[in-house]
Design an enzyme around this catalytic site. Structure first.
Site, mmCIF file in Angstrom:
data_model
loop_
_atom_site.group_PDB
_atom_site.id
_atom_site.type_symbol
_atom_site.label_atom_id
_atom_site.label_comp_id
_atom_site.label_asym_id
_atom_site.label_seq_id
_atom_site.Cartn_x
_atom_site.Cartn_y
_atom_site.Cartn_z
ATOM 1 N N ASP A 108 0.812 -1.216 0.000
ATOM 2 C CA ASP A 108 0.000 0.000 0.000
ATOM 3 C C ASP A 108 0.850 1.273 0.000
ATOM 4 O O ASP A 108 2.030 1.261 0.396
ATOM 5 C CB ASP A 108 -0.894 0.032 1.244
ATOM 6 C CG ASP A 108 -2.070 -0.919 1.146
ATOM 7 O OD1 ASP A 108 -2.114 -1.725 0.188
ATOM 8 O OD2 ASP A 108 -2.941 -0.870 2.033
ATOM 9 N N HIS A 163 -4.983 9.374 1.059
ATOM 10 C CA HIS A 163 -5.010 8.494 2.232
ATOM 11 C C HIS A 163 -5.794 9.090 3.400
ATOM 12 O O HIS A 163 -5.319 9.125 4.539
ATOM 13 C CB HIS A 163 -3.573 8.167 2.682
ATOM 14 C CG HIS A 163 -3.463 6.847 3.381
ATOM 15 N ND1 HIS A 163 -3.723 6.696 4.734
ATOM 16 C CD2 HIS A 163 -3.108 5.621 2.937
ATOM 17 C CE1 HIS A 163 -3.528 5.444 5.082
ATOM 18 N NE2 HIS A 163 -3.159 4.762 4.014
ATOM 19 N N HIS A 253 3.678 -2.487 3.079
ATOM 20 C CA HIS A 253 3.720 -1.134 2.529
ATOM 21 C C HIS A 253 5.014 -0.914 1.753
ATOM 22 O O HIS A 253 6.068 -1.424 2.136
ATOM 23 C CB HIS A 253 3.599 -0.097 3.645
ATOM 24 C CG HIS A 253 2.290 -0.137 4.367
ATOM 25 N ND1 HIS A 253 2.019 -1.061 5.343
ATOM 26 C CD2 HIS A 253 1.166 0.617 4.232
ATOM 27 C CE1 HIS A 253 0.790 -0.875 5.805
ATOM 28 N NE2 HIS A 253 0.245 0.138 5.139
#
Length: 285
Positions: A108, A163, A253
């Site tokens: 992500d 985000h 991530h």
């Protein structure tokens, strides 16, 4: 015989002459419309595609045949079927079912030029595919990495633009966050994302509805490495291997902070998963 009645033979000659005149006129109009380089077949195709019937000559000068060919006509374009939209879900997918010893690795917040290239290189080394849920504000500045992901067979998903915490947003803002990111991906890759993931895993009804309207399915995860806390490379590796199982989706991530531990951990747990008989791949739609 009355004076206004013509002999039968003379009437026949005049009918024949009139018929020839109509034929010649129609032929001359057809040549004028198609031009010397066009064919009757092309004219017929134009009629089948709904081109207006011929009328009186237009006042503006007629274009040369080459000019006709240079101007795109939407009526000639092949019809495309609109993509079927997915249903509106009530919850995201947490894992895959019926896939045997298959797992999905997801990353992500990227792409980030400091860490994403190393993750791509490791996946390439082991010929594995993964999913990258990108943020629009990162993707717009690193479209070369988007293309590299797609060229390697990875799935590029939508992780919003900036985000945010989605449940705190108005529906119009959610649409902007998801829609803008999909547009960036589509411009770079030629196709919009088919999957999306809410930041922080915080979904709401509006996000499910808007995601479906944009043609995307919601995907969450089964195993959270918590790598964003930078717990140490060994801890990340242990969490992945302890949580491994059929259909498991792993969250890591490649951006949003210092992701050097995430990069190092992938180099260790990916070959270990393969040695345990797992296949690392991506879902298909």
């Amino acid at each position: 015989m009355k004076n206004d009645q013509l002999p039968i033979g003379r009437r026949s000659v005049l009918r024949l002459a009139a018929g020839l005149g109509v034929t010649v006129a129609a032929g001359a109009f057809a040549l004028d419309r198609f031009g010397p380089g066009d064919t009757a077949g092309e004219g017929a195709a134009a009629v089948r595609q709904g081109t207006p019937a011929a009328g009186p000559p237009a006042a503006s000068p007629r274009l040369r045949p080459s000019a006709y060919r240079l101007q795109p006509m939407t009526a000639y374009a092949p019809a495309t079927r609109p993509r079927a939209l997915p249903p509106v879900r009530r919850r995201p997918f947490l894992s895959l079912t019926g896939v045997g010893r298959t797992m999905v690795l997801t990353f992500d917040d990227g792409p980030d030029p400091r860490y994403t290239p190393d993750i791509l290189a490791t996946l390439r080394q082991y010929d594995c595919r993964a999913m990258f849920f990108v943020c629009g504000e990162m993707a717009v500045a690193n479209q070369d990495l988007l293309r590299e992901m797609a060229d390697d067979g990875h799935v590029v998903g939508n992780h919003s633009w900036s985000h945010p915490l989605v449940p705190k947003l108005r529906p119009s803002r959610i649409r902007d966050e998801l829609g803008s990111t999909s547009e960036v991906v589509e411009r770079a890759l030629g196709a919009a994302p088919l999957w999306y993931r809410a930041p922080y895993g915080a979904w709401n009804r509006h996000s499910f509805e808007i995601g479906a309207e944009l043609g995307m399915e919601p995907l969450a995860w089964s195993v959270d490495t918590l790598d964003w806390k930078e717990p140490g490379t060994g801890t990340i590796v242990r969490r992945v291997l302890d949580g491994a199982g059929p259909g498991v989706i792993v969250l890591s991530h490649d951006a949003g902070g210092n992701r050097s531990q995430s990069v190092a951990a992938l180099r260790r747990y990916l070959p270990a998963l393969l040695d345990e008989g797992y296949t690392v791949t991506v879902p298909r739609r």
